[in-house]
Design an enzyme around this catalytic site. Structure first.
Site, mmCIF file in Angstrom:
data_model
loop_
_atom_site.group_PDB
_atom_site.id
_atom_site.type_symbol
_atom_site.label_atom_id
_atom_site.label_comp_id
_atom_site.label_asym_id
_atom_site.label_seq_id
_atom_site.Cartn_x
_atom_site.Cartn_y
_atom_site.Cartn_z
ATOM 1 N N GLU A 89 -28.046 -19.217 -39.915
ATOM 2 C CA GLU A 89 -27.188 -20.250 -39.338
ATOM 3 C C GLU A 89 -27.102 -20.169 -37.810
ATOM 4 O O GLU A 89 -26.544 -21.069 -37.165
ATOM 5 C CB GLU A 89 -25.789 -20.163 -39.949
ATOM 6 C CG GLU A 89 -25.760 -20.615 -41.407
ATOM 7 C CD GLU A 89 -24.371 -20.586 -42.013
ATOM 8 O OE1 GLU A 89 -23.481 -19.952 -41.425
ATOM 9 O OE2 GLU A 89 -24.192 -21.211 -43.081
ATOM 10 N N GLU A 115 -32.164 -2.108 -54.943
ATOM 11 C CA GLU A 115 -31.197 -1.525 -54.018
ATOM 12 C C GLU A 115 -31.200 0.002 -54.056
ATOM 13 O O GLU A 115 -30.661 0.660 -53.178
ATOM 14 C CB GLU A 115 -29.795 -2.036 -54.307
ATOM 15 C CG GLU A 115 -29.197 -1.562 -55.610
ATOM 16 C CD GLU A 115 -27.753 -2.033 -55.777
ATOM 17 O OE1 GLU A 115 -26.897 -1.160 -55.985
ATOM 18 O OE2 GLU A 115 -27.509 -3.253 -55.692
#
Length: 295
Positions: free
Chosen positions: A79, A110
């Site tokens: 963004e 992970e």
């Protein structure tokens, strides 16, 4: 047991709640996310002050995380382009499991510390780069592997976690603890832990962009008009900053490819777009400084 994993003592009968009470429980708990970020404001400010000179010197922002934390890092980074015209190549994201993990969970990704380290090493970090490591537990192996590799490369490391005394905050150069405690649904850190990360990352990156002269007053003067809505916004911002009419502002904006900073400087200083562009360059892209400097 980690705070984020502990069952909530406030909602032991959650599945029996009427729907209105159920929704209220989720909403009310989100206020604790804001409270946790507020308590970490000093550390977030320290991170901004440490990152700004490195980024001004040409460094990159690198977000690292897994699952919800990693996706929030991706969101914060992507963004920056439409909001502040921040180049994509200077806002990178590493998500455990790769790009596909943005949409589909990649089981076990992970837990691979070596992969986190490897992906950081592939970026060729320098001392000017800023690596933002996000993990609700604060102990995600992929993130910790990336953290150690980033430190070895000399980059600034900023760790965000939702548990006190977590490895990702204690081992990073700057640690930011967002102590959100237990979740309404036990262990579901996509709830207020995730909200706190979103607010903290948003506050960090927005404050950093202000320090990088991407904002004049509180106006988004480096917005990139990638669609019709944002193009209209460039016109409105220029009108607001200069007090001139729409036709005049649009004409000047068209001359400078709708770069709001350049248009504002050209209008207020009554100079050409080319001269405004050169003046901004001479002033380090700081519109306020350019407006105050002598011709």
């Amino acid at each position: 047991m980690l705070n984020t994993e502990a069952p909530s003592v406030n909602h032991t009968g959650l599945d029996l709640y009427p729907t209105t009470q159920l929704v209220d429980a989720f909403i009310d708990d989100q206020f604790n996310a804001i409270r946790a970020v507020s308590l970490a404001a000093a550390q977030i400010a320290a991170a901004v002050d440490a990152a700004a000179p490195r980024i001004l010197a040409g460094g990159r922002l690198v977000y690292v995380g897994a699952g919800t934390s990693g996706r929030l890092g991706v969101l914060d980074g992507v963004e920056l382009l439409p909001t502040f015209s921040w180049p994509n190549e200077r806002a990178l994201s590493l998500l455990a499991g790769g790009k596909q993990a943005m949409f589909v969970a990649v089981e076990g990704a992970e837990d691979d510390a070596d992969q986190g380290a490897k992906e950081i090493q592939q970026l060729g970090l320098t001392a000017n780069d800023v690596v933002i490591l996000i993990a609700a537990s604060g102990a995600t192996p992929y993130v910790l592997g990336a953290l150690q590799a980033a430190r070895q490369a000399g980059a600034l490391t900023i760790g965000f976690a939702n548990n006190p005394d977590a490895p990702v905050t204690s081992q990073a150069e700057i640690g930011i603890t967002l102590d959100t405690g237990s979740e309404v649904i036990s262990g579901s850190t996509r709830l207020k832990a995730g909200t706190s990360q979103k607010v903290a990352l948003n506050s960090f990156s927005s404050a950093l962009m202000v320090r990088l002269h991407k904002v004049y007053g509180n106006l988004m003067v480096d917005v990139k008009p990638t669609n019709v809505k944002l193009l209209r916004r460039t016109v409105a911002l220029t009108m607001h900053a200069t007090g001139r009419d729409e036709a005049h502002c649009r004409r000047i904006l068209e001359e400078c490819d709708f770069h709001v900073k350049t248009a504002i400087l050209a209008i207020l200083n009554n100079i050409s777009v080319a001269a405004a562009h050169q003046k901004l360059l001479a002033c380090g892209d700081d519109l306020r400084l350019a407006l105050l400097s002598k011709p």
